[in-house]
Design a protein around this motif. Structure first.
Motif, PDB file in Angstrom:
ATOM      1  N   ILE A 232      56.073  41.905  36.121  1.00 59.33           N
ATOM      2  CA  ILE A 232      55.102  42.393  35.146  1.00 59.33           C
ATOM      3  C   ILE A 232      54.926  43.904  35.291  1.00 59.33           C
ATOM      4  CG2 ILE A 232      52.664  42.309  34.481  1.00 59.33           C
ATOM      5  CD1 ILE A 232      52.749  39.314  35.287  1.00 59.33           C
ATOM      6  N   TYR A 233      54.857  44.359  36.531  1.00 59.37           N
ATOM      7  CA  TYR A 233      54.772  45.808  36.776  1.00 59.37           C
ATOM      8  C   TYR A 233      55.988  46.518  36.190  1.00 59.37           C
ATOM      9  CZ  TYR A 233      55.835  50.048  39.376  1.00 59.37           C
ATOM     10  OH  TYR A 233      56.224  51.318  39.728  1.00 59.37           O
ATOM     11  N   SER A 234      57.173  45.965  36.427  1.00 60.63           N
ATOM     12  CA  SER A 234      58.408  46.533  35.887  1.00 60.63           C
ATOM     13  C   SER A 234      58.350  46.619  34.369  1.00 60.63           C
ATOM     14  CB  SER A 234      59.607  45.685  36.311  1.00 60.63           C
ATOM     15  OG  SER A 234      60.780  46.079  35.639  1.00 60.63           O
ATOM     16  N   THR A 235      57.818  45.580  33.744  1.00 58.76           N
ATOM     17  CA  THR A 235      57.713  45.550  32.287  1.00 58.76           C
ATOM     18  C   THR A 235      56.797  46.649  31.782  1.00 58.76           C
ATOM     19  OG1 THR A 235      58.121  43.166  32.214  1.00 58.76           O
ATOM     20  CG2 THR A 235      57.008  44.149  30.315  1.00 58.76           C
TER      21      THR A 235
ATOM     22  N   TYR B 105      51.385  48.772  46.207  1.00 59.38           N
ATOM     23  CA  TYR B 105      50.105  48.300  45.696  1.00 59.38           C
ATOM     24  C   TYR B 105      50.249  46.967  44.982  1.00 59.38           C
ATOM     25  CZ  TYR B 105      45.446  48.448  43.650  1.00 59.38           C
ATOM     26  OH  TYR B 105      44.146  48.152  43.301  1.00 59.38           O
ATOM     27  N   VAL B 106      51.350  46.787  44.257  1.00 61.70           N
ATOM     28  CA  VAL B 106      51.599  45.495  43.610  1.00 61.70           C
ATOM     29  C   VAL B 106      51.650  44.390  44.651  1.00 61.70           C
ATOM     30  CG1 VAL B 106      53.306  44.125  42.363  1.00 61.70           C
ATOM     31  CG2 VAL B 106      52.789  46.428  41.602  1.00 61.70           C
ATOM     32  N   LEU B 107      52.384  44.621  45.722  1.00 58.09           N
ATOM     33  CA  LEU B 107      52.504  43.607  46.769  1.00 58.09           C
ATOM     34  C   LEU B 107      51.174  43.378  47.481  1.00 58.09           C
ATOM     35  CD1 LEU B 107      55.959  44.603  48.308  1.00 58.09           C
ATOM     36  CD2 LEU B 107      55.464  42.759  46.694  1.00 58.09           C
ATOM     37  N   PHE B 108      50.333  44.384  47.489  1.00 56.45           N
ATOM     38  CA  PHE B 108      49.020  44.267  48.137  1.00 56.45           C
ATOM     39  C   PHE B 108      48.054  43.421  47.309  1.00 56.45           C
ATOM     40  CE2 PHE B 108      44.693  46.073  48.720  1.00 56.45           C
ATOM     41  CZ  PHE B 108      44.470  45.627  50.005  1.00 56.45           C
TER      42      PHE B 108
END
Length: 431
Positions: free
Chosen positions: A381-384, A365-368
């Motif tokens: 940012i998602y990882s954070t 979803y992040v890549l989308f």
């Protein structure tokens, strides 16, 4: 020794060492040092908080400094991290300053552990430059395997010896070959890390489940990425309701996982009265089902899409938390028998499958939703939010709830987070 074999050995030994501290340290602090659940939550929250800044700063120094290049920093932090954990043996549980000493050790070890994980990932991509992406996935797979094996070894040795310092000894046992193997690496005297090498920094704090290899975006409604081209700035792309709702959902998932990492073994030990050997078996049993989930993640994603994957994963987690809440009351003393042990291991299946699904769904979803030119930034940012913000808040809040209200409300709060995370994710996909 080939480069790939060397890297696999590095991932195996480093992850095995990390499993000792990540899985058993909360129980070690609770049982041996007599810390409260709130204090354990404070200590376990320090790692995610510190790694927000330590790893990027250290890598920046390694890239720009003429004295401390990445290889030199890498070798130094391995030694410092090992000595920091060894220094636990100098602390007496009756010492009134024991908590302060543990906090200092945790800060030092968090600075080093988070950094060598980033450095190892960056170094791996550097040394595998030009080779197939699957090689990196194979390295991470060896890390996943060693995570389960290390947990099993420590649990068994704790039962056989009754010595709580086994956790530290096994950690050092794996760190010594890790350090010696790292000396065999040839760096070609480079201090600059290419953009391809930096890409992995965005996922270093996420668990080793990336062993599935390269993840491609899945679009459930169109063959085109919605933000593949955009003239928006990073700030404009990030601060939209769609993205913020997703990051909120990811934080809630991260908080659940943080509560599990910090308190599951304490819960099993105090409520289910499990042996250390059974605790050790619970992790490889979970990973046994996690690995095939990641291996077939792409086929599952192509068939279901990220929304259904996330919903299924969170419903599995909800089932798990509800069982943790109600089984002790329903089973009574039977919970402490062989039947209880079998049920405990069976519940662990849900963790392996659930984590594999939610990790793949969130990355897809992040890549989308990310603009093409900001993809790596969005992943970071998602990882954070998942590992750092969720990890820190999850440990702190879980410790406070567990200490003041007990395990029933701890897992009840995690269940409530699941409902909110699903709603937030679905709302994000509809915008």
């Amino acid at each position: 020794m080939s480069v790939l074999i060397l890297l696999k050995a590095l991932f195996f030994t480093s992850t095995a060492a990390l499993a000792c501290t990540s899985l058993y340290a909360p129980l070690f602090y609770y049982d041996y040092f007599g810390l409260s659940k709130e204090q354990v939550g404070l200590i376990t929250s320090l790692g995610p908080l510190i790694s927000l800044f330590s790893a990027p700063l250290t890598l920046y120094i390694g890239e720009t400094s003429k004295i401390f290049n990445l290889k030199r920093i890498y070798n130094i932090i391995i030694v410092i991290g090992t000595l920091a954990w060894l220094s636990h043996t100098l602390i007496q549980p009756t010492d009134p300053n024991a908590l302060l000493y543990i906090v200092v050790i945790t800060i030092v070890s968090a600075l080093t552990v988070s950094t060598y994980r980033v450095a190892l990932d960056s170094m791996t991509l550097m040394l595998l430059d030009g080779k197939k992406d699957g090689d990196y996935g194979q390295c991470k797979l060896y890390g996943s395997i060693s995570w389960g094996l290390s947990s099993l070894i420590v649990g068994y040795l704790l039962d056989v010896t009754g010595n709580p310092w086994i956790i530290i000894y096994v950690f050092v046992f794996f760190m010594i070959p890790f350090y010696l193997l790292s000396l065999l690496i040839k760096w070609n005297d480079q201090t600059d890390v290419s953009q391809a090498d930096r890409d992995v920094e965005t996922s270093d704090d996420l668990p080793d489940a990336s062993s599935s290899g390269e993840i491609q975006p899945v679009d459930e409604s169109s063959s085109l990425l919605p933000n593949s081209t955009t003239s928006k700035t990073l700030f404009q792309s990030l601060f939209t309701l769609k993205v913020l709702l997703f990051l909120f959902s990811a934080s809630l998932v991260g908080m659940q996982n943080s509560a599990i990492n910090a308190y599951l073994f304490i819960y099993f030990s105090t409520v289910w009265k499990t042996s250390s050997t059974l605790l050790g078996w619970s992790t490889p049993f979970s990973i046994f089902f996690e690995i095939p989930t990641f291996y077939y993640a792409r086929q599952i994603s192509n068939r279901l899409g990220y929304t259904k994957m996330l919903i299924i994963s969170q419903l599995l987690q909800l089932t798990r938390f509800l069982l943790y809440m109600y089984l002790p009351g329903l089973m009574g003393d039977a919970l402490h028998t062989t039947l209880g042990s079998i049920i405990l291991l069976a519940i662990q299946i849900t963790h392996g499958v659930s984590f594999g699904l939610v990790w793949t769904a969130c990355v897809d979803y992040v890549l989308f939703i990310a603009p093409l030119k900001y993809r790596q930034t969005f992943i970071g940012i998602y990882s954070t939010f998942f590992s750092n913000a969720g990890g820190m808040l999850g440990s702190l809040l879980a410790g406070w709830v567990y200490e003041n209200y007990g395990y029933f409300y701890l897992w009840g709060c995690c269940s409530a987070m699941i409902v909110v995370s699903i709603m937030s994710f679905i709302w994000s996909t509809l915008l």
